[in-house]
Design an enzyme around this catalytic site. Structure first.
Site, mmCIF file in Angstrom:
data_model
loop_
_atom_site.group_PDB
_atom_site.id
_atom_site.type_symbol
_atom_site.label_atom_id
_atom_site.label_comp_id
_atom_site.label_asym_id
_atom_site.label_seq_id
_atom_site.Cartn_x
_atom_site.Cartn_y
_atom_site.Cartn_z
ATOM 1 N N ASP A 1 0.975 -1.042 0.003
ATOM 2 C CA ASP A 1 -0.047 0.103 0.115
ATOM 3 C C ASP A 1 0.910 1.307 -0.002
ATOM 4 O OD1 ASP A 1 -2.122 -1.605 0.154
ATOM 5 O OD2 ASP A 1 -2.369 -1.679 2.154
HETATM 6 N N1 URA Z 1 -1.221 -5.974 3.523
HETATM 7 C C1 URA Z 1 -1.805 -4.808 3.647
HETATM 8 O O1 URA Z 1 -2.836 -4.624 4.220
HETATM 9 N N2 URA Z 1 -0.956 -3.913 3.198
HETATM 10 C C2 URA Z 1 0.232 -4.109 2.547
HETATM 11 O O2 URA Z 1 0.726 -3.033 1.868
HETATM 12 C C3 URA Z 1 0.659 -5.306 2.319
HETATM 13 C C4 URA Z 1 -0.134 -6.225 2.991
#
Ligand code: URA
Length: 242
Positions: free
Chosen positions: A104
Site C-alpha cells: 500500500d
Molecule cells: N497487507 C496490507 O494490508 N497492506 C500492504 O501493503 C501489504 C499487505
C-alpha cells in the site's frame, strides 16, 4: 549473439543511448579490445565486457531489492504520484522492471522488482507457499484469541484468508506471516480482529530479508545466491554451492 548496447543496459550500467557515447569515448572493451560500435554483436554468455576497466555481469533478468518508503505507489507509472520506479535509475524502467506484488502507499519495507515474469508469478501464488512477514503497529493489544483466529483463517466479507501466523510482541505490536497477498490483506485481517493497523512494514519475502543497513528509499541488486534462494523457495531451481 546480442547487441553490445543491449547487454550493457541489461546490466544496469547505462542506457542504450549512453552506451553509444561510452563506446565513442573509448571506455568500453570487449575481451580486452576497444569496442567498435554500440550495435556490434557480442557473445553474451562468454564475452568479458568492461566499462572503465570494470567487468560487467550480464544476466538475463534483473532483480532489485528496494526499501520502499511510505508515500510512494507500488506501480510502474502514475500521472500524478511518485512510484517505486521513480526511485530507481531510468535504465530499470526501460528494462521493464515491475514490482512483485504491491505494498500500500502508506506501507514501508521490502519490495522486490524484477523483469522475471515466471518468478514473479510464483512468488505471488499461494500455491508455492512463499511467506511474507510484516511488522504491524496496531491499536489495542493482539492476544491469544487473535493468534488462534489467524491460525484458523480469518473470514473477511469477500473471502476467507488462508491460515496465517500472528506473533505477539506485546502492547500495540505484532508480526504477521501470510502466504497470499490480497489487497489490504494484513490491515483487513487485523481490522477484523478489532486491532486497526497504524503502521505496517514488510520485513521479508521467503528467503529475502530487509537488512537494517538498507535505509528507507535505498535499493540494491540481489546477489546471485539470493536469486537462487528465491527460485528454490518457489520450486524453480535447486540450490548450488559456489
Ligand atoms: N497487507 C496490507 O494490508 N497492506 C500492504 O501493503 C501489504 C499487505
Amino acid at each position: 549473439m546480442e547487441r553490445l548496447d543491449k547487454i550493457i543496459s541489461a546490466c544496469g550500467a547505462a542506457s542504450r543511448r549512453e552506451v553509444k557515447t561510452l563506446v565513442k569515448q573509448g571506455r568500453v572493451r570487449v575481451d580486452g579490445v576497444l569496442a567498435a560500435a554500440a550495435d556490434m554483436k557480442v557473445e553474451e554468455n562468454t564475452a568479458v565486457i568492461t566499462l572503465d576497466g570494470v567487468a560487467l555481469q550480464y544476466s538475463k533478468f534483473c532483480y532489485v531489492l528496494l526499501h520502499k518508503p511510505a508515500g510512494v505507489l507500488s506501480a510502474t507509472e502514475d500521472r500524478h504520484q511518485k512510484t517505486v520506479l521513480d526511485l530507481l535509475p531510468e535504465v530499470y524502467r526501460k528494462r521493464g522492471l515491475a514490482p512483485v506484488g504491491r505494498l500500500d502507499k502508506d506501507t514501508e519495507g521490502l519490495l522486490l522488482l524484477t523483469d522475471d515474469g515466471e518468478l514473479t508469478h510464483r512468488l505471488l501464488s499461494p500455491k508455492y507457499h512463499v511467506d511474507k512477514v510484516y511488522y504491524a503497529r496496531v491499536e489495542g493489544t493482539p492476544d491469544e484469541a487473535d493468534r488462534a483466529a489467524f491460525a484458523a483463517g480469518i473470514p473477511l466479507s469477500d473471502f476467507t484468508c488462508l491460515p496465517a501466523e500472528l506473533t505477539l510482541l506485546g502492547r500495540g505490536e505484532c508480526l504477521v506471516t501470510v502466504r497470499e497477498g490480497k489487497f489490504h490483506q494484513v490491515k483487513r485481517m487485523l481490522g477484523e480482529r478489532g486491532k486497526p493497523v497504524t503502521y505496517l512494514k514488510r520485513l521479508s519475502m521467503g528467503p529475502l530479508h530487509l537488512e537494517e543497513s538498507l535505509s528507507t528509499g535505498q535499493w540494491r541488486l540481489l546477489e546471485k545466491q539470493e536469486v537462487l534462494a528465491l527460485q528454490k523457495a518457489c520450486g524453480l531451481a535447486c540450490m548450488t554451492k559456489e
